[in-house]
Write a protein that holds these residues in place. Structure first.
Motif, PDB file in Angstrom:
ATOM      1  N   LEU A  94       7.959 -35.412 -45.081  1.00 43.13           N
ATOM      2  CA  LEU A  94       8.514 -36.054 -43.945  1.00 43.13           C
ATOM      3  C   LEU A  94       7.814 -35.418 -42.546  1.00 43.13           C
ATOM      4  O   LEU A  94       7.826 -35.858 -41.574  1.00 43.13           O
ATOM      5  N   LEU A  95       7.832 -34.016 -42.839  1.00 44.22           N
ATOM      6  CA  LEU A  95       7.039 -33.429 -41.627  1.00 44.22           C
ATOM      7  C   LEU A  95       5.635 -33.763 -41.234  1.00 44.22           C
ATOM      8  O   LEU A  95       5.106 -33.533 -40.096  1.00 44.22           O
ATOM      9  N   ARG A  96       4.807 -34.648 -42.123  1.00 45.92           N
ATOM     10  CA  ARG A  96       3.661 -35.457 -41.704  1.00 45.92           C
ATOM     11  C   ARG A  96       3.817 -36.420 -40.769  1.00 45.92           C
ATOM     12  O   ARG A  96       2.785 -36.728 -40.183  1.00 45.92           O
ATOM     13  N   VAL A  97       5.271 -37.059 -40.640  1.00 46.48           N
ATOM     14  CA  VAL A  97       5.288 -37.953 -39.846  1.00 46.48           C
ATOM     15  C   VAL A  97       5.326 -37.388 -38.242  1.00 46.48           C
ATOM     16  O   VAL A  97       5.998 -36.522 -37.936  1.00 46.48           O
ATOM     17  N   PRO A  98       4.197 -37.671 -37.380  1.00 48.35           N
ATOM     18  CA  PRO A  98       4.440 -37.305 -36.096  1.00 48.35           C
ATOM     19  C   PRO A  98       5.619 -37.757 -35.360  1.00 48.35           C
ATOM     20  O   PRO A  98       6.178 -38.612 -35.346  1.00 48.35           O
ATOM     21  N   GLY A  99       6.089 -36.506 -34.680  1.00 49.39           N
ATOM     22  CA  GLY A  99       7.419 -36.658 -33.857  1.00 49.39           C
ATOM     23  C   GLY A  99       8.636 -36.210 -34.817  1.00 49.39           C
ATOM     24  O   GLY A  99       9.540 -36.116 -34.070  1.00 49.39           O
ATOM     25  N   LEU A 100       8.336 -35.929 -35.955  1.00 52.69           N
ATOM     26  CA  LEU A 100       9.495 -35.667 -36.679  1.00 52.69           C
ATOM     27  C   LEU A 100       9.541 -34.312 -37.374  1.00 52.69           C
ATOM     28  O   LEU A 100       8.889 -33.802 -37.991  1.00 52.69           O
ATOM     29  N   GLY A 101      10.687 -33.512 -36.383  1.00 55.05           N
ATOM     30  CA  GLY A 101      10.499 -32.118 -36.760  1.00 55.05           C
ATOM     31  C   GLY A 101      11.640 -31.968 -37.658  1.00 55.05           C
ATOM     32  O   GLY A 101      12.425 -32.637 -38.016  1.00 55.05           O
ATOM     33  N   PRO A 102      11.843 -30.605 -37.806  1.00 55.37           N
ATOM     34  CA  PRO A 102      12.774 -30.090 -38.995  1.00 55.37           C
ATOM     35  C   PRO A 102      14.399 -30.566 -38.627  1.00 55.37           C
ATOM     36  O   PRO A 102      15.127 -30.946 -39.252  1.00 55.37           O
ATOM     37  N   LYS A 103      14.614 -30.720 -37.265  1.00 57.46           N
ATOM     38  CA  LYS A 103      15.937 -30.941 -36.870  1.00 57.46           C
ATOM     39  C   LYS A 103      16.245 -32.235 -37.270  1.00 57.46           C
ATOM     40  O   LYS A 103      17.174 -32.767 -37.630  1.00 57.46           O
ATOM     41  N   LYS A 104      15.353 -33.245 -36.789  1.00 53.72           N
ATOM     42  CA  LYS A 104      15.455 -34.703 -36.766  1.00 53.72           C
ATOM     43  C   LYS A 104      15.566 -35.135 -38.491  1.00 53.72           C
ATOM     44  O   LYS A 104      16.239 -35.954 -38.842  1.00 53.72           O
ATOM     45  N   ILE A 105      14.597 -34.379 -39.122  1.00 57.96           N
ATOM     46  CA  ILE A 105      14.557 -34.621 -40.497  1.00 57.96           C
ATOM     47  C   ILE A 105      16.172 -34.409 -41.313  1.00 57.96           C
ATOM     48  O   ILE A 105      16.574 -34.876 -42.135  1.00 57.96           O
ATOM     49  N   LYS A 106      16.521 -33.406 -40.681  1.00 60.82           N
ATOM     50  CA  LYS A 106      17.934 -32.633 -41.289  1.00 60.82           C
ATOM     51  C   LYS A 106      18.711 -33.629 -40.983  1.00 60.82           C
ATOM     52  O   LYS A 106      19.710 -34.211 -41.819  1.00 60.82           O
ATOM     53  N   ALA A 107      18.959 -34.351 -39.705  1.00 66.23           N
ATOM     54  CA  ALA A 107      19.924 -35.457 -39.212  1.00 66.23           C
ATOM     55  C   ALA A 107      19.757 -36.620 -40.284  1.00 66.23           C
ATOM     56  O   ALA A 107      20.728 -37.101 -40.409  1.00 66.23           O
ATOM     57  N   LEU A 108      18.611 -36.895 -40.360  1.00 64.33           N
ATOM     58  CA  LEU A 108      18.379 -38.260 -40.990  1.00 64.33           C
ATOM     59  C   LEU A 108      18.623 -38.162 -42.584  1.00 64.33           C
ATOM     60  O   LEU A 108      19.214 -38.915 -43.135  1.00 64.33           O
ATOM     61  N   THR A 115      15.450 -38.973 -48.663  1.00 63.05           N
ATOM     62  CA  THR A 115      14.722 -37.832 -49.273  1.00 63.05           C
ATOM     63  C   THR A 115      13.269 -37.987 -49.443  1.00 63.05           C
ATOM     64  O   THR A 115      12.650 -37.100 -50.218  1.00 63.05           O
ATOM     65  N   SER A 116      12.748 -39.169 -48.937  1.00 61.33           N
ATOM     66  CA  SER A 116      11.225 -39.439 -49.221  1.00 61.33           C
ATOM     67  C   SER A 116      10.460 -40.220 -48.004  1.00 61.33           C
ATOM     68  O   SER A 116      11.341 -40.842 -47.282  1.00 61.33           O
ATOM     69  N   LEU A 117       9.326 -40.178 -48.014  1.00 60.17           N
ATOM     70  CA  LEU A 117       8.738 -41.303 -47.089  1.00 60.17           C
ATOM     71  C   LEU A 117       9.083 -43.004 -47.323  1.00 60.17           C
ATOM     72  O   LEU A 117       9.130 -43.566 -46.421  1.00 60.17           O
TER      73      LEU A 117
END
Length: 575
Positions: A94-108, A115-117
């Protein structure tokens, strides 16, 4: 275990900790250590065994040092393996998605069990993300656009990753009995920014035993095909590598053909036909039989052409150049006398001024430009005006000790603010030897607004060069919307230089725009954007971009000696 492998695993450790919501400083320590280790090169085992690691690799604390020791002595890192078990494997993607950092990924992940693209696209298209606190409809739309970007990038890898993966393959093939020649081919030999798969070619009278050894290498995770002259495998991480064997007599022709590009090869075949010859991947034949060509230079000569370097083989004008011949010599790494846009621990770098200077000297450079972040870059410990002046004092003191053998130039990577103004008043900017102006915020501005913003900056009389002009991060973030042709025109009119950012994640300016900048008379500057001593080695990737753009040494500022650079910088700052 090689330094690059250790660095990659340290980076992964830092990333997984970020996804867990760990302390940012702890996460950053792993990334900083990874940058520092990359600067070591070679095998770390001797440094660990002799106790030299802590002394010679600054910025590594006791905890990380113990993990490096475990990696190089056992090939494993227990803490990393435990993190991998705790974390769904798809989250890292998910880190490959522009604008998605670790904090937002954790929240999602926590709110929507993503858990996946594929999960991310499903919930984004359903509208579920828009209702989450801290996201909204605009963020959801940007995520969908980012997913489109990721899918369009496919399974490509960075050039730097490709080189790391292919190096042990080439070395193993070279050592195989009966092998006379071996070369990397394909887009990697042409130095494209990203690589789809790896192509290696070798010459041997009997290729089969070599291919048998290849498929049994420890780097091979799975065999896709295995024949008498070609084998295809999957390496660790899923990258495909094809190894082809030809006879020594066929090697020149196969090397040219499998280097490509397809458009270049088609043009070459047409050229051969026009001369009554036939060219394919194994031979050049005339009416009286095959023509022997012991090198690519002889192949081009047989078709009435000067040698065309691999980086130019895209059918974008190289044939006109080669017909007129000789093609002007392209820039080499050995032509660089120094470089600019380097960071230290004054902002977000991992090494001191002295350590960066010594690393530059060890690499044969006679000057180094320091360009730490400006004050608006709080995330990167940007320099206040007071800290700028204190850094100047330290640089002056160091230059006293260097004498005429080496020089540090006082620079800054100055943020271009959203309205196009700069991050310091003119009276501060005047004190630098040079100013790199870069965009680090408000990436989502409309195309005309972003273009006007950057144009205003490059026209500022105290801006020396424009940094990473498109803002792209390869395979992670697309360029912001900007009319680069208009920016190049404005830089040409103002006499502002433009950098080729050599960081393998950027390679920005790209080759087509670097070529246009050269045609407009703009001086290019190859900068590593180094945040640690090892980052200075990224200059080679910038050389690749410059060669693809057809640049010769005279087109690039940092091929000049120190006194000439000082004169040109002074002239630029007073224009």
């Amino acid at each position: 275990m090689l330094a690059d492998d250790v660095a990659r695993l340290l980076d992964e450790m830092g990333t997984l900790l970020e996804l867990q919501g760990e302390n940012p400083f702890r996460c950053r320590a792993y990334h900083t250590a990874a940058d520092a280790v990359r600067g070591v090169g070679g095998d770390l085992l001797d440094m660990v065994s002799s106790g030299r690691l802590a002394a010679e690799v600054p910025g590594i604390g006791e905890t990380i040092q113990s993990k490096i020791t475990q990696l190089v002595t056992t090939g494993r890192l227990t803490a990393l393996e435990e993190l991998r078990e705790q974390m769904p494997a798809g989250l890292v993607a998910l880190l490959r998605v522009p604008g998605l950092g670790p904090k937002k990924i954790k929240a999602l992940h926590e709110a929507l069990a993503i858990t996946s693209l594929a999960d991310l696209r499903r919930v984004a298209e359903s509208g579920a993300i828009a209702g989450l606190k801290g996201f909204g409809a605009k963020t959801q739309q940007k995520i969908l656009e980012g997913l489109d970007f990721v899918e369009s990038s496919g399974d490509r890898i960075l050039q730097s990753t490709a080189l790391r993966l292919v190096a042990p393959i080439v070395e193993a093939v070279r050592k195989a009995p009966g092998v006379e020649q071996v070369e990397v081919c394909g887009s990697l030999r042409r130095r494209l920014e990203t690589i789809g798969d790896l192509d290696v070619l070798f010459a041997a009278d009997d290729p089969a035993p070599v291919l048998d050894r290849f498929v049994a290498l420890p780097e091979v995770a799975g065999v896709l095909a295995h024949g008498p002259t070609k084998a295809s495998v999957r390496l660790a991480g899923g990258v495909q590598c094809d190894l082809r064997g030809v006879t020594p007599e066929q090697f020149t022709f196969a090397l040219h053909y499998f280097t490509g590009s397809k458009a270049h090869n088609i043009a070459m075949r047409r050229r051969a036909i026009a001369r009554g010859l036939r060219l394919n991947e194994y031979a050049l034949e005339g009416s009286e039989g095959p023509l022997a060509c012991r090198s690519e230079a002889e192949l081009f000569e047989a078709l009435g052409l000067d040698f065309i370097p691999p980086e130019l083989r895209e059918d974008h004008g190289e044939f006109d150049l080669a017909e007129r011949g000789p093609i002007p010599p392209l820039i080499e790494r050995s032509d660089l006398r120094g470089t600019f846009h380097c960071h230290t621990d004054w902002s977000d770098g991992g090494n001191t001024l002295l350590e960066m200077a010594e690393a530059a000297r060890q690499r044969g450079l006679s000057y180094l430009g320091i360009a730490d972040h400006s004050r608006s870059a709080g995330y990167a410990n940007g320099l206040s005006i007071d800290r700028v002046r204190r850094q100047w004092d330290e640089i002056d003191a160091l230059n006293e000790t260097f004498g005429r053998e080496f020089r540090l130039f006082k620079g800054i990577e100055c943020d271009i603010l959203p309205d196009g103004s700069l991050d310091y008043p003119d009276e501060v900017l005047e004190g630098f030897d040079y100013v790199v102006a870069s965009v680090h915020s408000s990436f989502g501005q409309a195309r005309q607004v972003m273009t006007d913003r950057i144009v205003r900056a490059v026209r500022h009389p105290l801006v020396t060069m424009l940094g990473h002009p498109s803002g792209r991060l390869l395979l992670r973030r697309d360029a912001y919307a900007v009319d680069l042709d208009a920016v190049i025109d404005a830089a040409a009119e103002a006499g502002t230089m433009i950098e080729i950012n050599a960081n393998p994640h950027r390679l920005d300016l790209d080759a087509p725009h670097a070529r246009r900048a050269r045609e407009r008379g703009i001086t290019l500057v190859i900068n590593p954007d180094a945040h640690a001593t090892g980052g200075l080695d990224d200059l080679e990737f910038g050389i690749g971009v410059a060669r693809r753009a057809g640049l010769s040494p005279e087109h690039v500022l940092n091929t000049a000696n120190c006194s000439e650079v000082a004169r040109r910088l002074k002239k630029t700052s007073s224009r």
